[in-house]
Scaffold this motif. Structure first.
Motif, PDB file in Angstrom:
ATOM      1  N   SER A 165       7.210  74.290 119.934  1.00 19.21           N
ATOM      2  CA  SER A 165       8.634  74.012 120.137  1.00 19.21           C
ATOM      3  C   SER A 165       9.360  73.994 118.801  1.00 19.21           C
ATOM      4  CB  SER A 165       8.819  72.662 120.837  1.00 19.21           C
ATOM      5  OG  SER A 165       8.281  72.687 122.131  1.00 19.21           O
ATOM      6  N   ASN A 166      10.522  74.610 118.776  1.00 19.95           N
ATOM      7  CA  ASN A 166      11.330  74.673 117.559  1.00 19.95           C
ATOM      8  C   ASN A 166      12.267  73.462 117.513  1.00 19.95           C
ATOM      9  OD1 ASN A 166      12.308  75.802 115.176  1.00 19.95           O
ATOM     10  ND2 ASN A 166      13.921  76.918 116.240  1.00 19.95           N
ATOM     11  N   ASP A 167      11.669  72.259 117.466  1.00 15.15           N
ATOM     12  CA  ASP A 167      12.444  71.028 117.534  1.00 15.15           C
ATOM     13  C   ASP A 167      12.358  70.195 116.269  1.00 15.15           C
ATOM     14  OD1 ASP A 167       9.841  70.166 117.690  1.00 15.15           O
ATOM     15  OD2 ASP A 167      10.014  69.242 119.672  1.00 15.15           O
ATOM     16  N   GLY A 168      11.705  70.718 115.244  1.00 15.70           N
ATOM     17  CA  GLY A 168      11.626  70.003 113.976  1.00 15.70           C
ATOM     18  C   GLY A 168      10.453  69.058 113.854  1.00 15.70           C
ATOM     19  N   LYS A 169       9.747  68.801 114.977  1.00 11.99           N
ATOM     20  CA  LYS A 169       8.661  67.822 114.918  1.00 11.99           C
ATOM     21  C   LYS A 169       7.365  68.299 115.574  1.00 11.99           C
ATOM     22  CE  LYS A 169      10.582  65.529 118.989  1.00 11.99           C
ATOM     23  NZ  LYS A 169      11.149  64.294 119.555  1.00 11.99           N
ATOM     24  N   SER A 170       7.357  69.511 116.123  1.00 12.28           N
ATOM     25  CA  SER A 170       6.159  70.041 116.760  1.00 12.28           C
ATOM     26  C   SER A 170       5.349  70.926 115.825  1.00 12.28           C
ATOM     27  CB  SER A 170       6.523  70.839 118.018  1.00 12.28           C
ATOM     28  OG  SER A 170       7.207  70.032 118.937  1.00 12.28           O
ATOM     29  N   VAL A 171       5.990  71.399 114.766  1.00 13.68           N
ATOM     30  CA  VAL A 171       5.367  72.318 113.819  1.00 13.68           C
ATOM     31  C   VAL A 171       6.033  72.088 112.464  1.00 13.68           C
ATOM     32  CG1 VAL A 171       6.983  74.208 114.232  1.00 13.68           C
ATOM     33  CG2 VAL A 171       4.647  74.740 113.524  1.00 13.68           C
ATOM     34  N   THR A 172       5.412  72.555 111.395  1.00 15.02           N
ATOM     35  CA  THR A 172       6.009  72.385 110.063  1.00 15.02           C
ATOM     36  C   THR A 172       6.815  73.623 109.679  1.00 15.02           C
ATOM     37  OG1 THR A 172       3.955  73.163 109.054  1.00 15.02           O
ATOM     38  CG2 THR A 172       4.255  70.782 109.248  1.00 15.02           C
ATOM     39  N   TYR A 173       7.667  73.462 108.651  1.00 15.49           N
ATOM     40  CA  TYR A 173       8.591  74.506 108.207  1.00 15.49           C
ATOM     41  C   TYR A 173       8.501  74.668 106.693  1.00 15.49           C
ATOM     42  CZ  TYR A 173      10.609  73.698 112.832  1.00 15.49           C
ATOM     43  OH  TYR A 173      10.795  73.557 114.184  1.00 15.49           O
ATOM     44  N   THR A 174       8.872  75.833 106.209  1.00 15.74           N
ATOM     45  CA  THR A 174       8.858  76.069 104.769  1.00 15.74           C
ATOM     46  C   THR A 174       9.972  75.315 104.056  1.00 15.74           C
ATOM     47  OG1 THR A 174      10.190  78.072 105.055  1.00 15.74           O
ATOM     48  CG2 THR A 174       7.789  78.343 104.995  1.00 15.74           C
ATOM     49  N   ALA A 175      10.965  74.862 104.790  1.00 22.02           N
ATOM     50  CA  ALA A 175      12.031  73.994 104.284  1.00 22.02           C
ATOM     51  C   ALA A 175      12.585  73.240 105.488  1.00 22.02           C
ATOM     52  CB  ALA A 175      13.130  74.797 103.601  1.00 22.02           C
ATOM     53  N   PRO A 176      13.191  72.069 105.285  1.00 25.08           N
ATOM     54  CA  PRO A 176      13.769  71.352 106.421  1.00 25.08           C
ATOM     55  C   PRO A 176      14.710  72.256 107.216  1.00 25.08           C
ATOM     56  CG  PRO A 176      13.740  69.941 104.502  1.00 25.08           C
ATOM     57  CD  PRO A 176      13.324  71.310 104.031  1.00 25.08           C
ATOM     58  N   MET A 177      14.686  72.121 108.501  1.00 21.71           N
ATOM     59  CA  MET A 177      15.371  73.004 109.426  1.00 21.71           C
ATOM     60  C   MET A 177      16.852  73.201 109.084  1.00 21.71           C
ATOM     61  SD  MET A 177      14.712  72.432 113.448  1.00 21.71           S
ATOM     62  CE  MET A 177      14.523  73.802 114.556  1.00 21.71           C
ATOM     63  N   ASN A 178      17.274  74.482 109.016  1.00 31.62           N
ATOM     64  CA  ASN A 178      18.673  74.844 108.797  1.00 31.62           C
ATOM     65  C   ASN A 178      19.238  74.315 107.483  1.00 31.62           C
ATOM     66  OD1 ASN A 178      18.956  76.338 111.178  1.00 31.62           O
ATOM     67  ND2 ASN A 178      19.420  74.500 112.368  1.00 31.62           N
ATOM     68  N   THR A 179      18.413  74.292 106.437  1.00 32.46           N
ATOM     69  CA  THR A 179      18.903  73.849 105.130  1.00 32.46           C
ATOM     70  C   THR A 179      18.808  74.936 104.068  1.00 32.46           C
ATOM     71  OG1 THR A 179      16.748  72.951 104.455  1.00 32.46           O
ATOM     72  CG2 THR A 179      18.275  71.452 105.597  1.00 32.46           C
ATOM     73  N   VAL A 180      17.915  75.916 104.242  1.00 31.40           N
ATOM     74  CA  VAL A 180      17.730  76.975 103.257  1.00 31.40           C
ATOM     75  C   VAL A 180      17.640  78.318 103.977  1.00 31.40           C
ATOM     76  CG1 VAL A 180      16.267  77.899 101.424  1.00 31.40           C
ATOM     77  CG2 VAL A 180      16.540  75.432 101.657  1.00 31.40           C
ATOM     78  N   ASP A 181      18.437  79.267 103.535  1.00 32.03           N
ATOM     79  CA  ASP A 181      18.408  80.605 104.106  1.00 32.03           C
ATOM     80  C   ASP A 181      17.019  81.224 103.930  1.00 32.03           C
ATOM     81  OD1 ASP A 181      19.174  83.059 105.147  1.00 32.03           O
ATOM     82  OD2 ASP A 181      19.906  83.795 103.210  1.00 32.03           O
ATOM     83  N   GLY A 182      16.472  81.790 105.015  1.00 31.91           N
ATOM     84  CA  GLY A 182      15.188  82.461 104.948  1.00 31.91           C
ATOM     85  C   GLY A 182      14.007  81.567 105.267  1.00 31.91           C
ATOM     86  N   ALA A 183      14.232  80.237 105.428  1.00 35.24           N
ATOM     87  CA  ALA A 183      13.132  79.336 105.767  1.00 35.24           C
ATOM     88  C   ALA A 183      12.671  79.600 107.189  1.00 35.24           C
ATOM     89  CB  ALA A 183      13.578  77.889 105.609  1.00 35.24           C
TER      90      ALA A 183
END
Length: 545
Positions: A165-183
């Motif tokens: 799920s793309n909800d910010g807490k089910s998986v990790t991200y290369t940068a916090p969600m919607n804070t860096v272009d291209g993350a």
């Protein structure tokens, strides 16, 4: 490229529907004065600086266009008013990044920008100096790092509910969600990493939501793909199991430091079950925390913070939403605030509403009183103290919509036993006829008996632009009334919370067209009635006092 994860914000949709997208082909006055017929593009280039240095927000002085405003056929895409609202959005999906720049022979600079949601894209005037955001833009810091609490580094965590799920807490991200272009997400599905032990090595908050994100690193080098950023509430402590019938709530300060932890226990629930419930509000999922849970958690938080220098005297709508979404066997967090110390010769008297949220507070002082000395004796309180406390309460509750006209025997005992230098909490359920100038009282009425089930005071809390008495809550277009998206969401959430446990509800837990029309035409400083539906077949209700 733009970020692969997209959250769509409802903030601007109401602005769009009432015609703020003018479709005008005219330039703004500030630009028209320098938009000469011979103006030409001198350079056109892609921006290559670090993505986080290209995050921008709006000054609200110029609109967004389909092409640089001086070019023939440039069409307005988003009005100045809508851009100004976007700049105040509480969703990181409304963050913008600049990715192209043109400079004209008149030394004007225009930037091509896009929102992280992918909903908005266009050109905007950016001043006279290439690479320096001005005019309709200004730089925007989408994420702020905060010091990592030293006690947090000793814990090991797991992803509480790993998945895709793309909800910010089910998986990790290369940068916090919607804070860096291209993350983007580090992995497509985190289920394979559900037992991977993780250490927190960085922490910060997103500017718009204010939520806490942490960077985690696997202690197992073979699982390093999962290293990345995740919402702090998406983690559970690996070495300290959480009961399957409890939600762990970390109380953290504004720097992210852990102050206290409470495990909110509830009978008859199962692991993975959410603490609250959800409903759809125009396609947006809204989470609701029951009134009973809200009151018990408020009390537990207050008790946990008793011997600290922090407090959380009222849960906000966003905080109850976070709590409602939490799952049993998992964890979430609440941010607490520094508490003002109580003078040695004073007792801080806090008056709370039926949800146990503080609605009025004052320090009751006595000359010669010392820390630890009780206000009364033998469960008795002098008539002078009672009278003075009620006078202070009247002032403290002036604009709250509640009153405390007398002290019950239990409240007298409670006050008598309270010692100077400490706090006490007195509850009132008595509502007044006084409505604050910047509030609309919404009475929820049983249509069969015409009796009020309960009511809320919906308040405009914008200190920079408070609603004047007599102004409209909604927006009128012709004969039609509508509500701003943020007002509709907030009122729906507060209404559902207030009606929880009363035997009544909003139809489908949402505001229908009739209710929106009534609310839209409502005036600040006045009251309106909304019909509610009985859930238990019993239409006999008692009017709220």
């Amino acid at each position: 490229m733009l970020t692969k994860f997209k959250w769509h914000s409802p903030l601007i949709l109401s602005l769009i529907t009432v015609g703020l997208f003018s479709g005008s082909y005219l330039l703004t006055t500030s630009q028209a004065t320098s938009a000469h017929a011979d103006q030409q593009i001198k350079s056109d280039q892609k921006l290559t600086s670090q993505p986080q240095k290209r995050n921008v927000t709006f000054t609200g002085t110029v609109p967004l266009y389909t092409k640089p405003a001086f070019k023939k056929g440039a069409q307005e895409v988003v009005s100045k008013v809508a851009l100004k609202a976007l700049a105040k959005s509480d969703s990181s999906a409304d963050n913008f990044v600049a990715y192209r720049q043109v400079t004209t022979n008149h030394n004007q600079v225009y930037y091509k920008i896009a929102s992280f949601s992918g909903q908005y894209r266009g050109w905007i005037y950016g001043g006279h100096h290439a690479g320096k955001f001005a005019g309709g833009l200004e730089p925007f810091k989408t994420f702020k790092t905060i010091p990592l609490p030293s006690n947090l580094t000793k814990y090991t965590f797991n992803i509480a509910a790993p998945g895709l799920s793309n909800d910010g807490k089910s998986v990790t991200y290369t940068a916090p969600m919607n804070t860096v272009d291209g993350a983007e997400q580090t992995v497509g599905d985190a289920v394979a990493y559900r037992q991977t032990p993780l250490k927190v090595d960085q922490m910060g908050t997103r500017t718009r939501e204010g939520d806490t994100w942490v960077h985690v690193t696997s202690t197992d080098p073979s699982a390093s793909k999962i290293n990345g950023w995740i919402l702090y509430k998406g983690l559970s402590q690996a070495e300290s199991p959480i009961s399957s019938t409890a939600v762990r709530i970390d109380l953290v300060n504004s720097s992210g430091q852990l102050v206290k932890t409470i495990d909110y226990q509830k009978d008859g629930v199962k692991a993975g079950q959410t603490l609250g419930s959800s409903y759809s509000n125009d396609g947006t999922l809204v989470w609701l925390l029951g009134a009973s849970d809200q009151q018990k958690i408020q009390d537990a938080v207050r008790d946990a913070l008793k011997d600290t220098n922090y407090s959380l005297e009222a849960l906000s709508t966003s905080q109850t939403g976070y709590l409602a979404e939490a799952t049993f066997g998992g964890k979430t967090s609440l941010t607490v605030q520094p508490a003002d110390p109580v003078p040695n010769n004073a007792i801080q008297i806090n008056i709370v509403n039926p949800a146990d949220a503080v609605i009025g507070s004052f320090n009751y002082t006595k000359a010669g009183a010392a820390t630890g000395q009780a206000l009364g004796s033998d469960s008795q309180l002098s008539a002078d103290d009672q009278s003075a406390i009620l006078d202070n309460a009247k002032t403290a509750l002036k604009s709250s919509g509640y009153s405390l006209k007398s002290l019950s025997p239990s409240q007298i005992n409670q006050l008598a036993a309270t010692t100077f230098g400490s706090r006490v909490y007195l509850k009132t359920t008595t509502k007044t006829d006084t409505i604050a100038n910047n509030a609309v009282r919404i009475n929820f009425v049983d249509p069969a008996t015409k009796k009020t089930v309960t009511s809320i005071d919906y308040t405009n809390t914008d200190s920079d632009d408070p609603a004047p008495k007599g102004s409209d809550l909604g927006i009128q277009s012709g004969d039609q009334w509508s509500l701003k998206a943020e007002d509709k969401t907030a009122i729906t959430g507060q209404a559902n919370a207030a009606l929880d446990g009363t035997g009544y509800e909003l139809a489908n837990h949402s505001l229908n067209d009739s209710a929106i029309t009534t609310l839209g035409a409502a005036k600040f400083g006045q009251a309106v009635n909304l019909d509610v539906t009985a859930t238990d077949g019993n239409h006999q209700t008692t009017t709220n006092q």
